[in-house]
Design a protein around this motif. Structure first.
Motif, short mmCIF file in Angstrom:
data_model
loop_
_atom_site.label_atom_id
_atom_site.label_comp_id
_atom_site.label_asym_id
_atom_site.label_seq_id
_atom_site.Cartn_x
_atom_site.Cartn_y
_atom_site.Cartn_z
N THR A 224 0.82 -1.19 0.00
CA THR A 224 0.00 0.00 0.00
C THR A 224 0.87 1.26 0.00
N ASP A 225 0.32 2.39 0.47
CA ASP A 225 1.08 3.65 0.39
C ASP A 225 1.57 4.15 1.74
N ASP A 233 -3.92 6.99 11.82
CA ASP A 233 -3.81 7.27 10.39
C ASP A 233 -2.77 8.37 10.19
N ARG A 235 -2.24 10.28 7.91
CA ARG A 235 -2.75 11.51 7.31
C ARG A 235 -3.31 12.45 8.37
P1 ADP Z 1 -4.92 0.78 -0.77
O1 ADP Z 1 -5.44 1.60 -1.91
O2 ADP Z 1 -3.47 0.41 -0.91
O3 ADP Z 1 -5.80 -0.38 -0.43
P2 ADP Z 1 -6.08 2.36 1.33
O4 ADP Z 1 -6.27 3.79 0.96
O5 ADP Z 1 -7.25 1.45 1.30
O6 ADP Z 1 -4.90 1.77 0.46
O7 ADP Z 1 -5.42 2.28 2.79
C1 ADP Z 1 -4.21 2.95 3.05
C2 ADP Z 1 -4.51 4.20 3.85
O8 ADP Z 1 -5.04 3.85 5.13
C3 ADP Z 1 -3.29 5.03 4.20
O9 ADP Z 1 -2.95 5.92 3.17
C4 ADP Z 1 -3.69 5.72 5.49
O10 ADP Z 1 -4.03 7.09 5.27
C5 ADP Z 1 -4.94 4.99 5.94
N1 ADP Z 1 -4.91 4.56 7.36
C6 ADP Z 1 -5.92 4.77 8.23
N2 ADP Z 1 -5.61 4.32 9.45
C7 ADP Z 1 -4.36 3.80 9.37
C8 ADP Z 1 -3.48 3.18 10.32
N3 ADP Z 1 -3.82 2.97 11.59
N4 ADP Z 1 -2.27 2.78 9.88
C9 ADP Z 1 -1.90 2.96 8.59
N5 ADP Z 1 -2.68 3.55 7.65
C10 ADP Z 1 -3.91 3.98 8.03
#
Ligand code: ADP
Ligand code: ASP
Ligand code: MG
Length: 449
Positions: A224-225, A233, A235
């Motif tokens: 993922t990113d 999160d 962000r």
């Molecule tokens: P993908 O498109 O790779 O499935 P998502 O957008 O579904 O990615 O999920 C990744 C995002 O989840 C991250 O960019 C981040 O902003 C968000 N996120 C929310 N909570 C968390 C957390 N506890 N740890 C990591 N990322 C998180």
């Protein structure tokens, strides 16, 4: 074998796809099955397209369709894809255009939304398979719908785990054993009557887990990113720290309450066979990421592991003073939600009133009519769920005081604590959510400030 799942940003443009090709190339000796999401923002664009179709707006729908096709065809050009992939993309674009014309002005159905939404993964998986071939890797594109058997609950279909296992062993295992780098779509499935379904938003993680379990994978990697599962999160809290390890339960609770990084059902197919999930960053592949497996949790200074926030939640409150001392109040309320097939998330009750939260408010008007027979109903949209997840929260004294002390100036509307040993959940106004997460993070992870 292993499963490598790449999310929307990881296939978001030609540069991301080149990174993906490098990652999968390194993993080749481990016989990877590559599962991909739609390119970033494409699923939303397809659902918006479907609304234009239902509204009968042919000009705008055709324009939206062209924009989607141009984005994929442009990426194909940048990646220098060969004839096979280019032809497959052109055919998908023709199909999508044909569908738009055939359905224009017809009211939307859940089945058609799934059919249209599934084009995102079809297009992205063709791009990725083509990119592997261009890089000289022995790639085979495989239609996930031929193995992901589901029921016909469109928009969030339930998988037929036994059927998936049979089909995957029969059709996918031989390709992998022959050394093929197999690329397939996440998110999509097929009902018994042949109609395409989806596993629900964010469902590609779940697809990867279902296939990993069916093929007894050594592990399922979710690329993922972000670097992995974090204490919030990133962000919202840029200084959030990485959890190097997490248990299946912790990951599931965080995912259920808003940590979008993992679909809440991902661990379900994997727990029994103890197949680990590893969350990794496509844009920092040298990073080890987060390992998720049973009992795999770190003991830190703080009992709190992570804080999550889920926006877009609606609170429904039902008050029935005449039910004082009477039984059957809760049953009558839940029957209404069951009848309308609406999932209830957080719940708080007192003797004559019940507050609960739901995610999907689209069918709420009908629910409110039925609930009015039970008591007075108040609906409060625009709320968010905050979940504080950790170990032994129920047994550790003082946690609630620290939580509510840290956010004393915020109006907390509903609290649910004690049902789970590992989380404390409450509802705030949606716009307060990010500030609440930051305040709690400062309290429980002071060292990261
Ligand atoms: P993908 O498109 O790779 O499935 P998502 O957008 O579904 O990615 O999920 C990744 C995002 O989840 C991250 O960019 C981040 O902003 C968000 N996120 C929310 N909570 C968390 C957390 N506890 N740890 C990591 N990322 C998180
Ligand atoms: N593309 C789908 C979505 O946006 C599935 C996924 O990305 O996991 O919901
Ligand atoms: Mg996702």
């Amino acid at each position: 074998m292993i499963v490598l799942k790449f999310g929307g940003t990881s296939v978001g443009d030609a540069a991301a796809i080149r990174r993906l090709v490098a990652i999968a190339g390194v993993a080749l000796p481990e016989r990877p099955l590559v599962v991909v999401s739609a390119m970033a923002r494409v699923t939303n664009a397809l659902l918006a397209l479907e609304e234009l179709v239902a509204a009968g707006d042919l000009d705008q729908a055709a324009e939206a369709c062209n924009a989607l096709c141009l984005r994929h065809e442009g990426t194909a050009l940048e990646l220098g894809l060969g004839a096979e992939a280019t032809a497959a993309l052109a055919q998908l674009c023709d199909e999508l255009r044909g569908l738009v014309v055939a359905a224009i002005g017809l009211s939307s159905t859940a089945a058609r939304r799934d059919l249209v939404a599934g084009f995102g993964e079809a297009l992205s998986s063709r791009l990725v398979a083509g990119a592997f071939t261009t890089a000289g890797l022995p790639a085979s594109w495989f239609d996930a719908r031929d193995v992901i058997a589901t029921n016909d609950q469109f928009g969030g279909a339930l998988p037929d785990v036994a059927g998936i296992r049979l089909a995957a062993v029969e059709q996918l295992a031989p390709l992998l054993a022959a050394g093929r780098l197999v690329v397939t779509q996440g998110f999509v499935g097929r009902a018994a009557d042949g109609r395409p379904t989806t596993l629900g938003r964010g469902g590609s993680d779940f697809s990867a887990a279902l296939l990993g379990a069916a093929l007894a994978a050594e592990r399922v990697e979710i690329w993922t990113d972000v670097d992995g599962l974090m204490s919030a999160d990133p962000r919202i809290v840029p200084e959030a720290r990485l959890l190097a390890h997490a248990s299946y339960d912790e990951a599931a609770e965080l995912a259920a309450f808003g940590a979008k990084v993992l679909h809440p059902a991902t661990q379900l197919p994997l727990v029994e066979a103890e197949i680990p999930i590893v969350i990794r960053n496509t844009f920092a592949p040298e990073h080890p990421g987060t390992w998720i497996r049973s009992g795999d949790s770190e003991v830190g200074e703080s009992p709190i592991r992570s804080i999550s926030f889920k926006p877009g939640v609606t609170v429904v409150q039902i008050r029935a003073p005449r039910m004082l001392g009477a039984y059957g109040f809760l049953r009558r309320i839940f029957e209404v939600f069951e009848c309308h097939q609406i999932v209830v998330d957080v719940l708080a009750t007192s003797e004559v009133s019940v507050s609960l939260t739901i995610d999907d408010a689209s069918r709420l008007p009908a629910v409110v009519i039925d609930l009015a027979a039970v008591g007075e109903v108040v609906v409060r949209p625009g709320r968010g769920v905050i979940a504080v997840v950790g170990r032994g929260i129920r047994e550790t004294p003082g946690i609630a005081a620290r939580v509510y002390g840290a956010i004393a100036d915020v109006n907390v509307e509903m609290i649910s604590q004690g049902a789970s040993a590992s989380n404390l959940t409450f509802i705030v106004q949606e716009q307060d959510g990010p500030a609440v997460v930051r305040a709690l993070h400062r309290t429980f992870f002071p060292e990261t400030r």
